[in-house]
Design an enzyme around this catalytic site. Sequence first.
Site, PDB file in Angstrom:
ATOM      1  CE  LYS A 162     -60.080  14.274 -45.174  1.00  0.00           C
ATOM      2  NZ  LYS A 162     -58.709  14.804 -45.336  1.00  0.00           N
ATOM      3  CG  ASP A 189     -58.953  12.830 -41.775  1.00  0.00           C
ATOM      4  OD1 ASP A 189     -58.283  12.285 -40.867  1.00  0.00           O
ATOM      5  OD2 ASP A 189     -58.669  13.954 -42.242  1.00  0.00           O
ATOM      6  CD  GLU A 214     -56.489  12.360 -44.115  1.00  0.00           C
ATOM      7  OE1 GLU A 214     -57.418  12.201 -44.928  1.00  0.00           O
ATOM      8  OE2 GLU A 214     -55.961  13.457 -43.897  1.00  0.00           O
ATOM      9  N   GLY A 291     -55.725  19.331 -47.493  1.00  0.00           N
ATOM     10  CA  GLY A 291     -56.149  20.723 -47.431  1.00  0.00           C
ATOM     11  C   GLY A 291     -56.261  21.185 -45.993  1.00  0.00           C
TER      12      GLY A 291
END
Length: 374
Positions: A162, A189, A214, A291
């Site tokens: 990511k 993201d 994201e 996370g």
Amino acid sequence: MEINKIVLRRMKLDLLSPFQTSFGVQTDREFMIVELHGESNIGYGECVASAKPLYSEETVGTVELMLKDILIPALLNEKAIKHPDELSEIFKPFRRNNMAKSALEGAYWDLYAKENNVPLHVALGGTKSETEVGVSIGIQDSTEELLKVVEGFLEEGYKRIKLKIKPGNDMVILKAVREKFPDIKMMADANSAYTLEDVELFKEMSEFNLMMIEQPLAHDDIIDHSKLQPEIQTPICLDESIHSLEDAKKAIGLGSCKIINIKIGRVGGLSEAKRIHDYCQSQDIPVWCGGMLESGIGRAHNIAISSLPNFTLPGDTAASSRYWHEDIITPEVVVEQGVISLPTAPGIGYDPNMELMEKYTTSIEEIIPQKMTS
Ligand code: OSB
Ligand code: MG
């Protein structure tokens, strides 16, 4: 369950390397650990709020206040709790403050699982014996640096990469990583850094064959996301916008996303995370566990929830060694070939290392419940 003592620890760990997102650079992690001391076990929960309200409105300071003034008294006032799912009902009248609620609820779930002598993932209804993980890579100083970092994590076996993006630091890095690694599972993201005016950029991104993008738009939006999704090929995954099952239902109903990132703290705890998981499963919406640069205790909770069957996409819960010089649990979280094995010991399944817990505690407070005499 009897609660004899509650301990609130403010803690601080230095990150091995700075973590940069569209909302800032972090070099250390301040957080809070909640301990619930029961008859013969201690339950541990981690609060994922940060020092500053950049990702969400909560901070380590607001969380401490909420726990002491509102949530702990509400919990201690309840006499006959039979199951940890009841905590979210007890906390429901108090608006938001989800990360504070989640820290206390998480400690309660751990204590409950330990007193019933089962692993937390089993108590939650998890079905897996292992869970696949990817890694979230912050914005780097140069593209060369980023390629090196990506290569290192791929060599370690992480299942997907990511990349954090922000305006001015997006197409170039995505292109560079995709060209060098044509076949890897890859996603981006944005942490809310764009608006609907950037729709052309997101259309162009489809050439990179991303698993998902994201939270491209505002942190509190689901309307604009519902306008963006039909315009682009890349599936949208919501992070910041989802605080509850109700939010998830509305976002899915509006077509604002095709995937949801579940963070236990953001949704107010494990029980709500499970409800969102169950609903998404019924709607064929895959989920994965996000996370918040957790210490080993929060990490252990993430691993436990990831054992539920609709966590079908690799999560962000990387190994302890990806973040910390030394983690506060034994053993540390290890990732082998991109996989974490679910622990088999009762509760969160990792023991806090009390020596290191003390070393990284910056302040500590103990709350002793009044014993009822009648
Ligand atoms: O948006 O998922 C995010 C870290 C802090 C705040 C928000 C996010 C993140 C991450 C890192 O992406 C996830 C992790 O490795 O813990
Ligand atoms: Mg995110």
